[in-house]
Enzyme design. Structure first.
Site, PDB file in Angstrom:
ATOM      1  N   ASP A   8      60.301  60.930  60.645  1.00  0.00           N
ATOM      2  CA  ASP A   8      60.359  59.320  60.224  1.00  0.00           C
ATOM      3  C   ASP A   8      60.189  58.578  61.396  1.00  0.00           C
ATOM      4  O   ASP A   8      61.053  58.175  62.070  1.00  0.00           O
ATOM      5  CB  ASP A   8      61.370  58.915  59.476  1.00  0.00           C
ATOM      6  CG  ASP A   8      61.597  59.774  58.184  1.00  0.00           C
ATOM      7  OD1 ASP A   8      61.211  60.823  58.113  1.00  0.00           O
ATOM      8  OD2 ASP A   8      61.976  59.239  57.157  1.00  0.00           O
ATOM      9  N   GLU A  39      56.942  57.501  56.284  1.00  0.00           N
ATOM     10  CA  GLU A  39      57.157  56.540  55.358  1.00  0.00           C
ATOM     11  C   GLU A  39      57.900  55.166  55.842  1.00  0.00           C
ATOM     12  O   GLU A  39      58.165  54.334  54.796  1.00  0.00           O
ATOM     13  CB  GLU A  39      58.218  57.386  54.181  1.00  0.00           C
ATOM     14  CG  GLU A  39      59.362  57.490  54.944  1.00  0.00           C
ATOM     15  CD  GLU A  39      60.859  57.681  53.890  1.00  0.00           C
ATOM     16  OE1 GLU A  39      60.458  57.533  52.759  1.00  0.00           O
ATOM     17  OE2 GLU A  39      62.065  57.578  54.461  1.00  0.00           O
ATOM     18  N   ASN A  40      58.246  55.321  56.904  1.00  0.00           N
ATOM     19  CA  ASN A  40      59.152  53.724  57.419  1.00  0.00           C
ATOM     20  C   ASN A  40      58.198  53.063  58.480  1.00  0.00           C
ATOM     21  O   ASN A  40      58.686  52.556  59.285  1.00  0.00           O
ATOM     22  CB  ASN A  40      60.510  54.128  58.252  1.00  0.00           C
ATOM     23  CG  ASN A  40      61.269  54.830  57.104  1.00  0.00           C
ATOM     24  OD1 ASN A  40      61.702  56.161  56.988  1.00  0.00           O
ATOM     25  ND2 ASN A  40      61.727  54.346  56.017  1.00  0.00           N
ATOM     26  N   HIS A  68      59.914  55.980  50.502  1.00  0.00           N
ATOM     27  CA  HIS A  68      59.386  54.581  50.678  1.00  0.00           C
ATOM     28  C   HIS A  68      57.962  54.450  50.386  1.00  0.00           C
ATOM     29  O   HIS A  68      57.200  53.593  50.945  1.00  0.00           O
ATOM     30  CB  HIS A  68      59.885  54.174  52.112  1.00  0.00           C
ATOM     31  CG  HIS A  68      61.371  54.008  52.249  1.00  0.00           C
ATOM     32  ND1 HIS A  68      61.675  52.647  51.889  1.00  0.00           N
ATOM     33  CD2 HIS A  68      62.285  54.674  52.833  1.00  0.00           C
ATOM     34  CE1 HIS A  68      63.024  52.868  52.189  1.00  0.00           C
ATOM     35  NE2 HIS A  68      63.414  53.801  52.961  1.00  0.00           N
ATOM     36  N   HIS A 151      61.520  66.195  51.948  1.00  0.00           N
ATOM     37  CA  HIS A 151      62.081  64.857  52.164  1.00  0.00           C
ATOM     38  C   HIS A 151      63.284  64.624  51.075  1.00  0.00           C
ATOM     39  O   HIS A 151      63.014  64.286  50.051  1.00  0.00           O
ATOM     40  CB  HIS A 151      61.061  63.608  51.825  1.00  0.00           C
ATOM     41  CG  HIS A 151      61.328  62.312  52.439  1.00  0.00           C
ATOM     42  ND1 HIS A 151      61.331  61.874  53.683  1.00  0.00           N
ATOM     43  CD2 HIS A 151      62.050  61.232  51.956  1.00  0.00           C
ATOM     44  CE1 HIS A 151      61.722  60.577  53.794  1.00  0.00           C
ATOM     45  NE2 HIS A 151      62.188  60.304  52.832  1.00  0.00           N
ATOM     46  N   HIS A 176      64.414  62.340  55.952  1.00  0.00           N
ATOM     47  CA  HIS A 176      64.827  61.299  54.979  1.00  0.00           C
ATOM     48  C   HIS A 176      66.415  60.726  55.654  1.00  0.00           C
ATOM     49  O   HIS A 176      66.619  59.544  55.490  1.00  0.00           O
ATOM     50  CB  HIS A 176      65.184  61.543  53.424  1.00  0.00           C
ATOM     51  CG  HIS A 176      65.935  60.822  52.854  1.00  0.00           C
ATOM     52  ND1 HIS A 176      65.262  59.479  52.456  1.00  0.00           N
ATOM     53  CD2 HIS A 176      66.875  60.632  51.844  1.00  0.00           C
ATOM     54  CE1 HIS A 176      65.974  58.736  51.555  1.00  0.00           C
ATOM     55  NE2 HIS A 176      67.015  59.469  51.383  1.00  0.00           N
ATOM     56  N   HIS A 178      67.468  60.700  58.655  1.00  0.00           N
ATOM     57  CA  HIS A 178      67.378  60.124  59.713  1.00  0.00           C
ATOM     58  C   HIS A 178      68.310  60.378  60.728  1.00  0.00           C
ATOM     59  O   HIS A 178      68.391  60.133  61.924  1.00  0.00           O
ATOM     60  CB  HIS A 178      67.309  58.428  59.482  1.00  0.00           C
ATOM     61  CG  HIS A 178      66.201  57.779  59.159  1.00  0.00           C
ATOM     62  ND1 HIS A 178      65.924  56.534  59.416  1.00  0.00           N
ATOM     63  CD2 HIS A 178      65.110  58.386  58.199  1.00  0.00           C
ATOM     64  CE1 HIS A 178      64.477  56.125  58.689  1.00  0.00           C
ATOM     65  NE2 HIS A 178      64.440  57.413  57.970  1.00  0.00           N
TER      66      HIS A 178
HETATM   67 FE   LIG Z   1      63.567  58.496  52.940  1.00  0.00          FE
HETATM   68 FE   LIG Z   2      62.973  57.478  56.222  1.00  0.00          FE
END
Ligand SMILES: [Fe+2]
Ligand SMILES: [Fe+2]
Length: 261
Positions: A8, A39-40, A68, A151, A176, A178
């Site tokens: 991510d 996604e981030n 996200h 994820h 997901h 992190h």
């Molecule tokens: Fe996520």
């Molecule tokens: Fe994420």
């Protein structure tokens, strides 16, 4: 072939790390393909056309996503037009975009990239076990080289799904949470696995955000503004070495590369 998966990418610090560090990682690990979870990438929430373009320009071949996905309105345009952008496969039939992509480059066998999302402690999409199994069977008619970004929140769900796919795909790497796990391994059937790749962004933080507002949120149960942190930027993920003929993984190495100041 050597595949780098970048976990991510969080906001501008994450994008900056990819841009600065990817050329050297490509050289050091003789990379043939780079996949990144985006996604981030837009301010920590979702992805935009501009941030996707920036990530592709930095040398990423395929971008995956996660829960996200819908944070930025313009993602619908990406889903409709960008073949190098994939979303979790297990959204209901009829959802815009695609859950997998075939990557081809001269001199390399085709590689299928797949994205799916877990359901434990997350919004319940379609059953990822059934969705992924069916998609893998379909993709294996084209290539045995298959990479999955799963994820998901729960370690059990990630391990179970990856074990189910042992011998059917080259690698499963989770995203997901992190938080990078230290369980990289190759299962008996030849599938490489890492429960979570971590994240690419500022690690002097709570999973990428400034520390104090998050602590305050847990202390007070009241909403806070969660700004993106700035310090200790790392590019995290893993490099997987895959046999070009069998699709079996022959090595997996975790990456946690600091962005020098
Ligand atoms: Fe996520
Ligand atoms: Fe994420």
């Amino acid at each position: 072939m050597n595949l780098l998966f970048i976990a991510d990418i969080v906001a501008q610090p994450g994008r900056r790390a990819v841009k600065a560090l990817l050329p050297r990682l490509k050289q050091r690990h003789a990379l043939d393909i780079v996949v990144a979870n985006g996604e981030n990438s837009a301010g920590g929430s979702g992805i935009t056309i501009k941030t996707a373009e920036e990530i592709f320009a930095a040398g990423v071949d395929i971008i995956t996503c996660g829960d996200h996905l819908w944070d930025q309105k313009e993602v619908t345009e990406l889903l409709e037009k960008e073949k190098r952008f994939i979303r979790p496969l297990n959204y209901p039939a009829g959802t815009a975009g695609q859950g997998s992509a075939i990557f081809s480059r001269d001199g390399l066998p085709p590689v299928a990239i797949l994205n799916a999302q877990g359901r434990t402690f997350m919004q319940a999409l379609e059953n990822p076990f059934h969705a992924v199994l069916a998609e893998v069977e379909r993709l294996r008619k084209t290539t045995p080289l298959i990479f999955l970004d799963f994820h998901a929140e729960a370690t059990s769900e990630k391990v179970a799904l990856a074990r189910m796919l042992d011998g059917k795909v080259s690698a499963v790497i989770g995203t997901h949470t992190h938080v990078q796990t230290a369980d990289e391994q190759i299962f008996p059937g030849g599938t490489a696995f890492l429960c979570d790749g971590g994240f690419t962004g500022p690690h002097e933080s709570v999973i990428g955000r400034e520390i104090q507002p998050i602590i305050k949120r847990f202390l007070t149960n009241q909403p806070q503004k969660f700004d993106i942190a700035t310090q200790s930027i790392l590019l995290q993920g893993a490099v997987v070495e895959i046999d070009n003929f069998t699709g079996r993984a022959t090595a997996i190495k975790r990456i946690s590369e600091p962005l020098g100041i």
